[in-house]
Each structure stands twice: as structure tokens, then as C-alpha cells.
Design a protein around this motif. Structure first.
Motif, short mmCIF file in Angstrom:
data_model
loop_
_atom_site.label_atom_id
_atom_site.label_comp_id
_atom_site.label_asym_id
_atom_site.label_seq_id
_atom_site.Cartn_x
_atom_site.Cartn_y
_atom_site.Cartn_z
N GLN A 170 0.98 -1.20 0.24
CA GLN A 170 0.04 0.05 0.08
C GLN A 170 0.96 1.34 0.05
O GLN A 170 1.92 1.33 0.65
CB GLN A 170 -1.10 0.13 1.11
CG GLN A 170 -1.89 1.14 1.33
CD GLN A 170 -2.89 1.05 2.22
OE1 GLN A 170 -3.53 0.09 2.60
NE2 GLN A 170 -2.92 1.86 3.20
N THR A 172 0.67 5.48 0.51
CA THR A 172 -0.37 6.56 1.21
C THR A 172 -0.47 7.58 0.10
O THR A 172 0.51 8.14 -0.64
CB THR A 172 0.57 7.14 2.30
OG1 THR A 172 0.72 5.95 3.08
CG2 THR A 172 -0.24 8.22 2.88
N ARG A 261 -9.39 -5.39 -3.02
CA ARG A 261 -7.78 -5.18 -2.87
C ARG A 261 -6.89 -5.56 -4.05
O ARG A 261 -7.27 -6.25 -4.96
CB ARG A 261 -7.62 -6.09 -1.58
CG ARG A 261 -7.55 -7.53 -1.95
CD ARG A 261 -6.98 -8.27 -0.52
NE ARG A 261 -7.18 -9.80 -0.83
CZ ARG A 261 -7.10 -10.65 0.30
NH1 ARG A 261 -6.99 -10.12 1.45
NH2 ARG A 261 -7.40 -11.86 0.13
N ASN A 325 -4.16 0.01 -3.62
CA ASN A 325 -4.62 -0.25 -2.24
C ASN A 325 -4.58 1.34 -1.74
O ASN A 325 -5.52 1.31 -0.70
CB ASN A 325 -3.56 -1.11 -1.55
CG ASN A 325 -3.82 -2.52 -1.77
OD1 ASN A 325 -5.05 -3.22 -2.43
ND2 ASN A 325 -2.92 -3.44 -1.93
N GLN A 329 -7.70 2.88 -0.04
CA GLN A 329 -7.66 3.33 1.67
C GLN A 329 -8.08 4.85 1.85
O GLN A 329 -8.97 5.14 2.60
CB GLN A 329 -6.08 3.21 2.03
CG GLN A 329 -6.08 4.06 3.43
CD GLN A 329 -6.65 3.24 4.66
OE1 GLN A 329 -6.71 2.13 4.49
NE2 GLN A 329 -7.14 4.00 5.64
N ARG A 330 -7.74 5.77 0.52
CA ARG A 330 -8.32 7.19 0.82
C ARG A 330 -9.75 7.19 0.56
O ARG A 330 -10.15 7.93 1.24
CB ARG A 330 -7.40 7.89 -0.21
CG ARG A 330 -7.76 9.41 -0.28
CD ARG A 330 -6.90 10.00 -1.24
NE ARG A 330 -7.21 9.90 -2.79
CZ ARG A 330 -6.92 10.68 -3.77
NH1 ARG A 330 -5.97 11.47 -3.62
NH2 ARG A 330 -7.56 10.16 -4.96
N GLY A 334 -9.94 1.55 3.98
CA GLY A 334 -9.37 0.24 4.29
C GLY A 334 -9.46 -0.67 3.15
O GLY A 334 -10.39 -0.53 2.10
N VAL A 335 -8.53 -1.21 2.96
CA VAL A 335 -8.32 -2.55 2.07
C VAL A 335 -8.75 -3.88 2.76
O VAL A 335 -8.50 -4.00 3.76
CB VAL A 335 -6.88 -2.86 1.78
CG1 VAL A 335 -6.70 -3.84 0.56
CG2 VAL A 335 -6.55 -1.31 1.15
#
Length: 335
Positions: A170, A172, A261, A325, A329-330, A334-335
């Protein structure tokens, strides 16, 4: 929205249409029994004249057997990949279109022999092949339309990664940040050589045998090969997009809201998918997975919210998975 009719529609498209095409072909040939010669021309040599013959009954059995075989194949494949609507439509179009083409070709060739006492010396009419091909394409389109565009099952929960796949990485991705990852992917080495050689042999056979429709077919195969075996893979906030580099087609898009995912997996084309190109895995840890297998090695594996899985062999697949991923998340937390 209810999806209870989806499996029925898939079976009708992939197995029902081939059986219908075969039944129509058998009925027509047997209905012309009294008008056909005792030996029907069934094969033509390189000079374009008939050199193989069979009885009316044998020709009817040929049509019916071919249709039954492809109907069974369609049924098995549709049940195996029913979570993937795209592959279901592809299977239905292939089985129905191929059966319609073969049935129409045999029927049209038989129709040309009605009223003949002997089929010796009969020449292969090129327009018959074109007509049969057109009908096959039309039935393939009908099957693709009839097949469901959404899977029959509801949203599936994520399970364990398939054997050989790495834990999802992942990256960010900050709020408001725009990111894009893109890479070309293509087939090289032995697969490319086999494809080129196969197309070349088909073209040579058409020229030597003066079967110009075969030469035309080889040109079509060459274009399809160039379109299918060189793609561009893109990951961005819209999701995953795979697009042909030559014409922009074929195109496969999985939107971000349909992705659960992403991970990385090592792919062995022959062992896992039975070859190269747009493939569906029938056995092994990747069973049911579909996508573009253009070479061996690392591949991007995307698990969808409908339970289906997509794979694309591409360099730097880990970065693509990590970005997907991060975008998940953003957007969803969550994944």
C-alpha cells in the motif's frame, strides 16, 4: 436488483444457442435428403475443388455432434466462471458464434448441392464462407447481449490470498493528490514467434492454394494478434484500465468501487492459464481468474467486490498494486 435470472441467461447464451444452431442445421440438411446427391462434398483441396465426401446422415451427425460438444463446453465454462460477467459473455459469444459459423457453413455448402446428381468437381464458393462468418458474428453478438452483465452472486467477502500471491502492499495517497501509474505490456519471445509463424503459415497456405479467403483470414488474425498482445496498463483514481495499444481496443476497465484489494502474483502462462492472451484459469490456485497473460513472471492481481479476480502480467506490478490499495484506503478507509 434481482439477479436470479443471470445463471439461466448465461446457460441459454453459452449452451442453448449452440444447441439451437445445431438443431436448425440438422433439420435443414435432413429435410433436403431427397434433393441432395448420395455423397455430399464435405472437404475441398488447395485447388478449390471437392476432394472429400460424406453421406447426408454423416453430415447431419457432424453438425449435431459439433453443436453438442460446444454446448457442453459452454455450460462447463460458464458454471466455472459465473462470478465473472465479462468472461461469461466472452464464453457465450465464442461457443454460440463458433457453432453458428460451422453449422451455417455446412448448411450453405449442402444447399449449393441440392439438385445435383454428383458432387464431384464442385468448387468451393467463397461467398458461402463470408455468409457463414457473418452469421456466426451476428449470433456471437446476440449471445453476448443475452448473457448477464452482472454476476449472479452478491458481494463476496475477502478470503485468503491465492497461493503464491504476496500480501497487498500500500502507498499512502494524500487527500486531493492526483496520481497515475501506467506501463506498456506485451508478448515477446516464444509466444510472439509462434503467433507470427502461425499467421504466416496461414497466409502462405492461402496464396499457394489460391484460397483468397484464407489469405484474408490470415490478415484478420494478424490484426487481432497485434491488438490483443500489446496493451497499456493504467492505474489511477478511476481504477484499473487495460487498453490495446494499436486501436485502443480491446479495453478492460475495473472501476475503483468494484475493487476489494490488489496484490502481486507470479504467473506461469501454460501451467496456470493454458497459454497466452486473454485467458481464464481453469485449474490451480488461480482457478476462475481471468485477464491478460502476455508473458510469465510477476502480475497484478485484482480481487473484485463481486468475488471475481483479474490478473494482468506487467512489469512493476507491485507499484500498481500498492497504488490501488492506497487509493482504496483514501476513498473507502481500508483494504
Amino acid at each position: 436488483m434481482t439477479t436470479t435470472g443471470a445463471p439461466v441467461r448465461a446457460v441459454l447464451a453459452a449452451a442453448g444457442l449452440p444447441l439451437l444452431a445445431g438443431a436448425v442445421g440438422v433439420a435443414l440438411v435432413l429435410g433436403w435428403r431427397d434433393e441432395l446427391p448420395s455423397r455430399i462434398a464435405t472437404h475441398w483441396g488447395v485447388d478449390g475443388t471437392a476432394d472429400g465426401f460424406g453421406s447426408v446422415t454423416a453430415v447431419a451427425w457432424l453438425i449435431g455432434g459439433f453443436a453438442a460438444g460446444f454446448a457442453l463446453l459452454g455450460l462447463v465454462l460458464v458454471l466455472a466462471v459465473r462470478a465473472d460477467a465479462t468472461v461469461t459473455r466472452l464464453v457465450a459469444a465464442t461457443t454460440a458464434g463458433t457453432t453458428a459459423f460451422v453449422s451455417a457453413l455446412v448448411v450453405l455448402l449442402a444447399e449449393r448441392q441440392r439438385g445435383l446428381a454428383d458432387a464431384d468437381g464442385l468448387e468451393l464458393p467463397g461467398l458461402v464462407v463470408v455468409g457463414a462468418l457473418a452469421l456466426g458474428v451476428a449470433v456471437a453478438v446476440l449471445a453476448a447481449v443475452l448473457a448477464p452483465r452482472r454476476p449472479a452472486a452478491g458481494t463476496a467477502s475477502l478470503g485468503a490470498l491465492p497461493a503464491g500471491a504476496t500480501e497487498p502492499p500500500q502507498l499512502t495517497v494524500g487527500e486531493g493528490e492526483r496520481v497515475v501509474w501506467t506501463r506498456p505490456a506485451g508478448t515477446g519471445g516464444v509466444p510472439a514467434a509462434v503467433l507470427v509463424a502461425g499467421t504466416g503459415v496461414t497466409a502462405i497456405a492461402g496464396v499457394v492454394g489460391r484460397q483468397w479467403w484464407v489469405l484474408g483470414l490470415s490478415l484478420v488474425l494478424a490484426v487481432l494478434t497485434a491488438a490483443m498482445f500489446s496493451v497499456t496498463v493504467t492505474v489511477d483514481e478511476r481504477g484499473l484500465t487495460v487498453r490495446g495499444r494499436l486501436f485502443g481496443r480491446p479495453r478492460m476497465h475495473t472501476s475503483l468501487d468494484r475493487i476489494a484489494r490488489a496484490s502481486v502474483v507470479a504467473v506461469r502462462p501454460v501451467r496456470d492459464f493454458g497459454g497466452w492472451g486473454y485467458r481464464v484459469s481453469a485449474i490451480g490456485p488461480l482457478k476462475g481468474t481471468s485477464g491478460y497473460v502476455l508473458r510469465g513472471g510477476e502480475a497484478l492481481l485484482v480481487e473484485r467486490t463481486d468475488g471475481g479476480r483479474t490478473v494482468v502480467t506487467v512489469d512493476d506490478a507491485a507499484t500498481a498494486a500498492a497504488l490501488l490499495n492506497g487509493l482504496l484506503q483514501r476513498r473507502f478507509g481500508g483494504v
